[in-house]
Design a protein around this motif. Structure first.
Motif, PDB file in Angstrom:
ATOM      1  N   ALA A 100      26.230  75.206  12.733  1.00 43.89           N
ATOM      2  CA  ALA A 100      25.576  73.896  12.873  1.00 43.89           C
ATOM      3  C   ALA A 100      24.361  73.767  11.972  1.00 43.89           C
ATOM      4  N   LEU A 101      23.933  74.878  11.364  1.00 40.65           N
ATOM      5  CA  LEU A 101      22.729  74.865  10.535  1.00 40.65           C
ATOM      6  C   LEU A 101      23.034  74.649   9.061  1.00 40.65           C
ATOM      7  N   SER A 102      24.018  75.393   8.547  1.00 39.03           N
ATOM      8  CA  SER A 102      24.230  75.413   7.101  1.00 39.03           C
ATOM      9  C   SER A 102      24.837  74.150   6.500  1.00 39.03           C
ATOM     10  N   PRO A 103      25.658  73.353   7.226  1.00 37.83           N
ATOM     11  CA  PRO A 103      26.236  72.171   6.576  1.00 37.83           C
ATOM     12  C   PRO A 103      25.216  71.227   5.959  1.00 37.83           C
ATOM     13  N   GLY A 104      24.031  71.127   6.551  1.00 33.97           N
ATOM     14  CA  GLY A 104      23.008  70.238   6.015  1.00 33.97           C
ATOM     15  C   GLY A 104      22.420  70.696   4.703  1.00 33.97           C
ATOM     16  N   LEU A 105      22.663  71.964   4.331  1.00 31.37           N
ATOM     17  CA  LEU A 105      22.100  72.516   3.096  1.00 31.37           C
ATOM     18  C   LEU A 105      23.068  72.439   1.923  1.00 31.37           C
ATOM     19  N   TYR A 106      24.356  72.242   2.220  1.00 29.17           N
ATOM     20  CA  TYR A 106      25.368  72.283   1.165  1.00 29.17           C
ATOM     21  C   TYR A 106      25.838  70.869   0.821  1.00 29.17           C
ATOM     22  N   SER A 107      25.749  70.513  -0.448  1.00 21.66           N
ATOM     23  CA  SER A 107      26.197  69.192  -0.880  1.00 21.66           C
ATOM     24  C   SER A 107      27.718  69.110  -0.886  1.00 21.66           C
ATOM     25  N   LYS A 108      28.388  70.272  -1.033  1.00 17.34           N
ATOM     26  CA  LYS A 108      29.848  70.307  -1.029  1.00 17.34           C
ATOM     27  C   LYS A 108      30.317  71.397  -0.075  1.00 17.34           C
ATOM     28  N   LEU A 109      31.135  70.998   0.874  1.00 15.84           N
ATOM     29  CA  LEU A 109      31.747  71.935   1.799  1.00 15.84           C
ATOM     30  C   LEU A 109      33.263  71.833   1.671  1.00 15.84           C
ATOM     31  N   SER A 170      11.458  78.163  10.949  1.00 15.90           N
ATOM     32  CA  SER A 170      10.159  78.179  10.268  1.00 15.90           C
ATOM     33  C   SER A 170       9.917  76.883   9.510  1.00 15.90           C
ATOM     34  N   VAL A 171      10.978  76.309   8.956  1.00 16.18           N
ATOM     35  CA  VAL A 171      10.863  75.012   8.288  1.00 16.18           C
ATOM     36  C   VAL A 171      10.423  73.952   9.297  1.00 16.18           C
ATOM     37  N   LEU A 172      11.089  73.925  10.447  1.00 16.89           N
ATOM     38  CA  LEU A 172      10.754  72.953  11.485  1.00 16.89           C
ATOM     39  C   LEU A 172       9.324  73.146  11.990  1.00 16.89           C
ATOM     40  N   PHE A 173       8.928  74.397  12.163  1.00 16.22           N
ATOM     41  CA  PHE A 173       7.564  74.707  12.608  1.00 16.22           C
ATOM     42  C   PHE A 173       6.543  74.197  11.584  1.00 16.22           C
ATOM     43  N   SER A 174       6.802  74.426  10.312  1.00 14.75           N
ATOM     44  CA  SER A 174       5.888  73.970   9.259  1.00 14.75           C
ATOM     45  C   SER A 174       5.857  72.444   9.188  1.00 14.75           C
ATOM     46  N   GLN A 175       7.036  71.810   9.314  1.00 14.00           N
ATOM     47  CA  GLN A 175       7.090  70.343   9.314  1.00 14.00           C
ATOM     48  C   GLN A 175       6.274  69.762  10.464  1.00 14.00           C
ATOM     49  N   ARG A 176       6.477  70.302  11.641  1.00 18.16           N
ATOM     50  CA  ARG A 176       5.819  69.784  12.850  1.00 18.16           C
ATOM     51  C   ARG A 176       4.295  69.856  12.736  1.00 18.16           C
ATOM     52  N   ASN A 177       3.797  70.895  12.044  1.00 22.33           N
ATOM     53  CA  ASN A 177       2.352  71.120  11.997  1.00 22.33           C
ATOM     54  C   ASN A 177       1.708  70.779  10.658  1.00 22.33           C
ATOM     55  N   GLY A 178       2.501  70.206   9.747  1.00 23.08           N
ATOM     56  CA  GLY A 178       1.962  69.814   8.453  1.00 23.08           C
ATOM     57  C   GLY A 178       1.489  70.981   7.610  1.00 23.08           C
ATOM     58  N   LEU A 179       2.232  72.097   7.671  1.00 24.97           N
ATOM     59  CA  LEU A 179       1.836  73.305   6.946  1.00 24.97           C
ATOM     60  C   LEU A 179       2.586  73.418   5.621  1.00 24.97           C
ATOM     61  N   ALA A 311      23.519  67.458  13.974  1.00 25.57           N
ATOM     62  CA  ALA A 311      22.702  66.314  13.566  1.00 25.57           C
ATOM     63  C   ALA A 311      21.233  66.706  13.433  1.00 25.57           C
ATOM     64  N   ARG A 312      20.743  67.502  14.380  1.00 24.39           N
ATOM     65  CA  ARG A 312      19.327  67.899  14.364  1.00 24.39           C
ATOM     66  C   ARG A 312      18.988  68.685  13.100  1.00 24.39           C
ATOM     67  N   ALA A 317      16.941  69.825   7.381  1.00 19.81           N
ATOM     68  CA  ALA A 317      17.190  70.267   6.007  1.00 19.81           C
ATOM     69  C   ALA A 317      16.952  69.147   5.001  1.00 19.81           C
ATOM     70  N   ARG A 318      17.404  67.953   5.336  1.00 19.56           N
ATOM     71  CA  ARG A 318      17.240  66.829   4.407  1.00 19.56           C
ATOM     72  C   ARG A 318      15.778  66.408   4.290  1.00 19.56           C
ATOM     73  N   ASP A 319      15.066  66.378   5.407  1.00 20.39           N
ATOM     74  CA  ASP A 319      13.652  66.017   5.372  1.00 20.39           C
ATOM     75  C   ASP A 319      12.840  66.987   4.534  1.00 20.39           C
ATOM     76  N   ALA A 320      13.268  68.271   4.536  1.00 22.08           N
ATOM     77  CA  ALA A 320      12.550  69.293   3.768  1.00 22.08           C
ATOM     78  C   ALA A 320      13.088  69.412   2.342  1.00 22.08           C
TER      79      ALA A 320
END
Length: 325
Positions: A100-109, A170-179, A311-312, A317-320
């Protein structure tokens, strides 16, 4: 007999025949060895539980389950093989939540994550542990956030690989806290821990099972866990939700998947056999030893959960602006 009555009778007969055929297939499953794909190397944390679960289900069924490791592309190689397999219930996939994590990172599956696979059941759920190198002065989550904000771009975080839960948490943690933090991916859990202990990175959302011994021996400092509840191995350690981030929960999970198109009665039978195994007296404690709570969800509940997770993490991934090719 009118034409309408004849058509209705024919339709009913066909429906009954189809149901009987599907039921017959479910009762006949499995009629040959089952192939269990695993998208990660042999001996890794996902593979270990996959083999425990497969052995238990094989014993219940009186039929072999052959584990077939196909690592690569954050598990996507194995998923693609599954998606293209015969949907007769004899090819399954054991996956971590990387599915459920990796599909958002790959432009082609090579598959459609919504249309080409059928969730069967969740085996167990756990969490990650927020670790820092002891040289950092931060003793709490809020102190770490303040420390990182004062040093934009200066802190490096390790992960067990791009697209894994240790990365995206870690990406989500950094996004949430503006790091502003820097990602350093490794090929697996062990090397990411080694470099954090050595001070070459500053923090990691790591696997509980492998990290706790280092925390207890003082080589790493734990600030929180990412789950909705505390862990038994470090009961005094608070959750991120309890600390400085209300509502911040990241779970890790493992589950069983089939190719889309498996007949509903067969899918139901597969689900019932795996759920029975997950809660069996000999397998349940062995799953718990891997720092996971055994679950064994229904097909409908697991499908809903998988799609919500997909979806989450696609949004994260897209926001980052994350990409993996």
């Amino acid at each position: 007999m009118s034409l309408l009555t004849k058509v209705a009778a024919f339709t009913l007969t066909a429906a009954v025949a189809a149901f009987g055929s599907a039921l017959c297939h479910a009762q006949a499953w499995p009629n040959k060895p089952i192939r269990m794909l695993v998208g990660f190397p042999a001996g890794g944390p996902t593979d270990v539980v996959a083999r425990l679960v497969s052995d238990r289900v094989a014993a219940q069924l009186g039929q072999r389950i052959v584990v077939d490791n196909r690592p690569g592309a954050a598990g996507n190689i194995a998923v693609e093989i599954l998606a293209k397999s015969n949907p007769d219930g004899h090819t399954l996939l054991y996956s971590s939540n990387a599915i459920a994590l990796s599909p958002g990172l790959y432009s082609k599956l090579g598959y459609d994550p919504l249309k080409d696979i059928a969730p069967v059941t969740e085996v167990g759920a756990g969490c990650l542990i927020f670790l820092v190198h002891p040289s950092l002065p931060a003793k709490s989550v809020q102190e770490f956030i303040d420390y990182a904000k004062a040093r934009p771009g200066q802190l490096n975080y390790a992960s067990s690989g791009t697209g894994t839960s240790t990365h995206l948490a870690s990406v989500l943690f950094s996004q949430r806290n503006g790091l502003q933090t820097q990602h350093v991916p490794y090929k697996g859990t062990a090397p990411s821990l080694v470099d954090l202990i050595g001070g070459r990175t500053q923090f990691l959302m790591g696997a509980v099972l492998t990290a706790v011994p280092h925390v207890k021996e003082g080589r790493l400092r734990a600030l929180a866990v990412t789950g909705s509840k505390r862990i038994a191995s470090l009961p005094e350690l608070r959750t991120l939700d309890e600390s400085a981030l209300p509502g911040f929960v990241v779970t890790t999970w493992q589950g069983i998947f089939a190719p889309a198109g498996v007949a509903a009665p067969v899918l139901s039978r597969i689900n019932s056999e795996f759920v029975k195994a997950i809660h069996s007296p000999d397998l349940k404690p062995r799953i718990e030893q891997q720092d996971m709570d055994p679950t064994g969800l229904s097909v409908s509940v697991f499908t809903k959960m998988y799609r919500a997770e997909l979806a989450r993490w696609t949004k994260v991934a897209r926001d980052a602006g994350l990409k993996a090719e």
